[in-house]
Design a protein around this motif. Sequence first.
Motif, PDB file in Angstrom:
ATOM      1  N   LEU A 199       0.855  -1.179   0.000  1.00 31.52           N
ATOM      2  CA  LEU A 199       0.000   0.000   0.000  1.00 31.52           C
ATOM      3  C   LEU A 199       0.893   1.231   0.000  1.00 31.52           C
ATOM      4  O   LEU A 199       1.858   1.280   0.767  1.00 31.52           O
ATOM      5  CB  LEU A 199      -0.883   0.007   1.245  1.00 31.52           C
ATOM      6  CG  LEU A 199      -1.820  -1.192   1.413  1.00 31.52           C
ATOM      7  CD1 LEU A 199      -2.595  -1.082   2.720  1.00 31.52           C
ATOM      8  CD2 LEU A 199      -2.795  -1.275   0.257  1.00 31.52           C
ATOM      9  N   GLN A 201       0.592   3.954   1.348  1.00 25.64           N
ATOM     10  CA  GLN A 201       0.701   4.648   2.631  1.00 25.64           C
ATOM     11  C   GLN A 201       1.493   3.923   3.701  1.00 25.64           C
ATOM     12  O   GLN A 201       1.935   4.523   4.655  1.00 25.64           O
ATOM     13  CB  GLN A 201      -0.682   5.001   3.162  1.00 25.64           C
ATOM     14  CG  GLN A 201      -1.129   6.306   2.544  1.00 25.64           C
ATOM     15  CD  GLN A 201      -2.609   6.416   2.519  1.00 25.64           C
ATOM     16  OE1 GLN A 201      -3.301   5.453   2.235  1.00 25.64           O
ATOM     17  NE2 GLN A 201      -3.106   7.598   2.814  1.00 25.64           N
ATOM     18  N   THR A 202       1.660   2.625   3.561  1.00 25.20           N
ATOM     19  CA  THR A 202       2.450   1.920   4.568  1.00 25.20           C
ATOM     20  C   THR A 202       3.783   1.470   3.981  1.00 25.20           C
ATOM     21  O   THR A 202       4.760   1.325   4.704  1.00 25.20           O
ATOM     22  CB  THR A 202       1.727   0.658   5.095  1.00 25.20           C
ATOM     23  OG1 THR A 202       1.534  -0.247   4.002  1.00 25.20           O
ATOM     24  CG2 THR A 202       0.388   0.996   5.700  1.00 25.20           C
ATOM     25  N   GLU A 204       4.486  -1.278   3.248  1.00 25.68           N
ATOM     26  CA  GLU A 204       4.735  -2.659   3.680  1.00 25.68           C
ATOM     27  C   GLU A 204       4.065  -3.642   2.728  1.00 25.68           C
ATOM     28  O   GLU A 204       2.979  -3.381   2.234  1.00 25.68           O
ATOM     29  CB  GLU A 204       4.138  -2.879   5.081  1.00 25.68           C
ATOM     30  CG  GLU A 204       4.749  -2.041   6.168  1.00 25.68           C
ATOM     31  CD  GLU A 204       6.164  -2.471   6.508  1.00 25.68           C
ATOM     32  OE1 GLU A 204       6.427  -3.687   6.469  1.00 25.68           O
ATOM     33  OE2 GLU A 204       7.003  -1.594   6.794  1.00 25.68           O
ATOM     34  N   PRO A 205       4.685  -4.812   2.506  1.00 23.13           N
ATOM     35  CA  PRO A 205       4.006  -5.834   1.704  1.00 23.13           C
ATOM     36  C   PRO A 205       2.704  -6.245   2.385  1.00 23.13           C
ATOM     37  O   PRO A 205       2.632  -6.302   3.615  1.00 23.13           O
ATOM     38  CB  PRO A 205       5.001  -7.003   1.665  1.00 23.13           C
ATOM     39  CG  PRO A 205       6.046  -6.704   2.675  1.00 23.13           C
ATOM     40  CD  PRO A 205       6.012  -5.243   2.970  1.00 23.13           C
ATOM     41  N   SER A 206       1.660  -6.500   1.583  1.00 20.03           N
ATOM     42  CA  SER A 206       0.342  -6.777   2.151  1.00 20.03           C
ATOM     43  C   SER A 206       0.260  -8.153   2.804  1.00 20.03           C
ATOM     44  O   SER A 206      -0.661  -8.431   3.546  1.00 20.03           O
ATOM     45  CB  SER A 206      -0.733  -6.639   1.076  1.00 20.03           C
ATOM     46  OG  SER A 206      -0.397  -7.428  -0.040  1.00 20.03           O
ATOM     47  N   ASP A 208       2.971 -11.893   3.807  1.00 22.83           N
ATOM     48  CA  ASP A 208       4.300 -12.500   3.708  1.00 22.83           C
ATOM     49  C   ASP A 208       4.233 -13.791   2.917  1.00 22.83           C
ATOM     50  O   ASP A 208       3.354 -14.619   3.151  1.00 22.83           O
ATOM     51  CB  ASP A 208       4.834 -12.811   5.117  1.00 22.83           C
ATOM     52  CG  ASP A 208       5.000 -11.543   5.934  1.00 22.83           C
ATOM     53  OD1 ASP A 208       5.554 -10.575   5.398  1.00 22.83           O
ATOM     54  OD2 ASP A 208       4.550 -11.523   7.098  1.00 22.83           O
ATOM     55  N   GLY A 222      -5.140  -9.198  -0.686  1.00 17.56           N
ATOM     56  CA  GLY A 222      -4.095  -9.853   0.086  1.00 17.56           C
ATOM     57  C   GLY A 222      -4.631 -10.653   1.265  1.00 17.56           C
ATOM     58  O   GLY A 222      -3.870 -11.098   2.111  1.00 17.56           O
TER      59      GLY A 222
END
Lengths: 334, 218
Positions: A199, A201-202, A204-206, A208, A222
Amino acid sequence: MKKLINNPKDVVEEMVGGYVKAHPSYVKQLPENERSIVTARKTREGKVGVLIGGGSGHEPGFMGYVGEGMADGVAIGNIFASPSPDPILEVTKAIDKGAGVAYLYGNYAGDVMNFGMAAEMADLEEDIRVKAALATDDVASALKEEKEKRRGIAGEFFVFKAAGAVADFGYNLNDVIRVAQKANENTRSMGVGLSPCSLPQTGEPSFDIGDDEMEIGLGHHGEPGIEKGVIETADKVAERLVHDILADIELNKGDKVAVLVNGLGSTPRMELYIIFRRVEQILNENGIVIYRSYVGDYITSLEMGGCSVTLMKLDEELERTIDHSVDCPMFVQK
Amino acid sequence: MEFTVSELKEYFNSVVNMIEEQKDYLCELDRKLGDGDHGVTMSIGWQAIKESLNNELLNEEDCGKVSIKVGKTFLSAVGSSVGPLYATGFMRGAKVIKNKTVLNGEDLAQFWLAFGKGVKERGQADVGDKTMIDTLEPFVNVLEEKFNDYQEFLSAFSEAVDAGEEGMKSTKDLTSKKGRSSRLGERSIGVQDPGATSAYLILNEFFNFVKSRSVQAN
């Protein structure tokens, strides 16, 4: 993950801004709400309005499907989040031609609440008739006994196409909804995820997932799927996806289907056609007739890797909706 | 006790700051259950509320109108599933405190009861579904009971928030039954629900806010 963006908080507004400037002969933004886009072309009085919508990040879903033969308007949410009732209501007002408006969206808690609130407001405040049909095509998302709990994924495309076509044919609101629901009843999808999206805004991967892993049944936001394992060959994956679909819907020798092999965002056409190749073989072996095929990115999940297979079982009425021509900024069928 | 409209606005501002601090934590919980954006969503909503507190609401004297605007602003900014849920909560709460510029303990209790019941009605979830209702329903039940017993807001609210906290913690051992993560089944066990967590944080913020006020007043 690297992204070509400016400020993460502006991505939706800037995407929508670019989109309407790129296709002014197709779409326009409503002055009342920048998350409301409607067709720029004249629509017939008395035609049922077709309204689609959902979160951003699924492009071409959903704004790419506003145009002739598909939707008359779209309400756009934040990334992977339902739009609020405001833009839905504004689109409803703009596309109502006196015959009411059909709401089409995927079965997610947020969409159900926001579209539901908008429908109530349309009825109470604007005196516009609204009916809704929800897509629940994802076989992996709930057991067959709880089919009404399933989420909508790539099969939403067939539901939009069916409803958009019959609205063009001049069907009334009840019949547009009936056909949309029939399209959904006859549609099943199964997906596989290979790599996550992130995303804006983060960052970070949605989810793992290992470099050598795949996840069967992964949702297109995700949401974890039903099974995670070592990645298999394209043929094995295609077999698994089609197997699960055929176990869920009765398809007999001679039945006709529309096929959609949908990329989730970062999977090349090469791989999608390799998947399609095996899907066609299996259907052929079972005597199931492919009426029309769609291969490409139809409903994505940002840059997620992976694909889904969707089959819609056709009757004569649904065949006509599949045949109907479409002219949208992100999808054309002649 | 007396709780003024400016205190109500100050409380909402303190939630804005708290959500910014907890944003990453909420996203991290959500990443294990959903698409990892719960903190972002809450932040988008509360930042929009901050805007309206600093503009349209600056001179608003009616507690009810403040709460309506907070709900509507949150809904417009986020949509999603939390949008309608919090909007309904704050708008139901608004009805109870309509036309009031100062609230007493009874008003505050009724406000939060209406808030919790409104969310429950909109979301149609039950305790045990692993949602914000796991925080809100025990909170509402205890608040109702204890306020009747004590007829004093802060002690009743304190116990209600504790019950909400227990409920929030219980979501860790539950399987999701509502919302997107319901499709996770057994795999959702072990992670505390992000929606239950943010709901608790918002209630707890109110407790801390009122407590610090009453300490100052004494």
